[in-house]
Design an enzyme around this catalytic site. Sequence first.
Site, PDB file in Angstrom:
ATOM      1  N   ASP A 120     -23.291 -29.261   5.809  1.00  0.00           N
ATOM      2  CA  ASP A 120     -24.287 -30.251   6.213  1.00  0.00           C
ATOM      3  C   ASP A 120     -25.512 -29.607   6.846  1.00  0.00           C
ATOM      4  O   ASP A 120     -25.419 -28.980   7.896  1.00  0.00           O
ATOM      5  CB  ASP A 120     -23.635 -31.220   7.209  1.00  0.00           C
ATOM      6  CG  ASP A 120     -24.478 -32.467   7.437  1.00  0.00           C
ATOM      7  OD1 ASP A 120     -25.557 -32.579   6.825  1.00  0.00           O
ATOM      8  OD2 ASP A 120     -24.059 -33.324   8.214  1.00  0.00           O
ATOM      9  N   ASP A 347     -32.796 -33.315   3.215  1.00  0.00           N
ATOM     10  CA  ASP A 347     -31.388 -33.392   3.603  1.00  0.00           C
ATOM     11  C   ASP A 347     -30.500 -33.280   2.380  1.00  0.00           C
ATOM     12  O   ASP A 347     -30.603 -34.072   1.446  1.00  0.00           O
ATOM     13  CB  ASP A 347     -31.126 -34.709   4.343  1.00  0.00           C
ATOM     14  CG  ASP A 347     -29.679 -34.836   4.788  1.00  0.00           C
ATOM     15  OD1 ASP A 347     -29.143 -33.852   5.336  1.00  0.00           O
ATOM     16  OD2 ASP A 347     -29.080 -35.902   4.590  1.00  0.00           O
TER      17      ASP A 347
END
Length: 466
Positions: A120, A347
Amino acid sequence: MNSKVYFLLSILAFLAFSQLTLVSCRKDKTNHGLDGFTLDLIHRDSPLSPYYNPSITPSQRLRDAFQRSFSRASFFTKASIHPTTLVNHAIQSDIIPDFADYLMKIAIGTPPRKTYAILDTGSELTWIQCKPCTQCYKQILPIFDPRKSSTYKIIGCQSKECKLVREPTCVKTNACEYQVQYGDGSYSTGDVASDTFTFASTSKKVDDISIQHVIFGCGHNNGGNFGNHTAGIVGLGDSKISIINQLDKQIKGKFSYCLVPNGDLSLSYHPPNTTSKINFGPKAVVSGPNVLTTPIIRKKPDVFGYDIFYFLNLESVSVGGKKLEFKSSQLMNSSDVDEDLGNIIIDSGTTLTFLPENFYNKFESILVETIKGKRKIAPPYVDLPICYETKSIVEFPKIVFHFTDADIELLPMNAFSKVAEDVTCLTIVEGGQYGVYGNLAQMNFLIGYDLVNRKLSFLPSDCTKH
């Protein structure tokens, strides 16, 4: 340090550093790690993923992917932060890790225990579930037991490593502790520790990559919306405690990835077992005549944790040659936003691309005027507003995101997805305080992060060949 470890470090002296040591076990025993290394990224909907269930239909996977994306993006806004964040600064406002899309195989400890973790770019501290559990969520793979690792070490409260953790706490035993709480109430708390992390390299010349003395969270109290196939998360956020910055002396702040189009969402096809790749160090350098580079902008530290995200500056978006200026006044809570500090987050864990409401409305209006095709209502499982009958689309409009110094022209697969047999929908949607440049928009681009020079590079690529 015992004599065996000292001997190993003496042989590999050029790999020895104060906190982390990268050991590359190669069949040819040359260039030990100096050229960097490459790892697999496994999409959670891939047949290679522990999440994969062949009985789930493509439409169900689509529904789940979009739901993860909407839920994840909602936590980029201050309004969606859990109320306890506002009164307890020790609680981080990270996004929900189970809504990330990519997994990594890792092994922890000595001897190494294999497991899966979520990779992540929107999280900073790497953490996993650990025994003994005060409270642990259900995990199919064995929970890590630090008592069985000869290289495990708890970090002390007064150590420099403890000071890298965001708002650590201390206990009577002088153990440094972390506490993370996410926007939906999910949480993890436990000891800040160090141990050896081992990754499976994709190179035939490298058997594995072992990183010694990785600082991570050993979670003894964890709960919420975490998937039962994952042990925790690997944080690649813009933070001193992230894996990227812990490896700074080895990889010089450089990593890159190339995301293979997801078969259920993409307008293209590739073999189902094809994996995306992530590169570290010299292998991560993105170069060539077609590379476009834009600044990575760091936010000032605040209670909401925006400083860990990778912000870019979006100046405008073009649709069919018509350009729309993207200004800070179009963002939610624009009085709190300095456009010089960046206005869109890139992201890897968000599927869709999100644009703030005021800007999105103008974007959608021009797109509907430009595209020629028969409008359709999205299937019940797809919460996307702009859809067309696939065969009626004459051609997809040219969409360009104009970042500072980098005009990124999206391929049709980056902005449109086939969600049913004859229904294709726009995957750029409205939502969020800031824009979020999601992973569909990034697919088939080699994207390189240079955290030393604060630059992000885009290179159009066939990611199935990387």
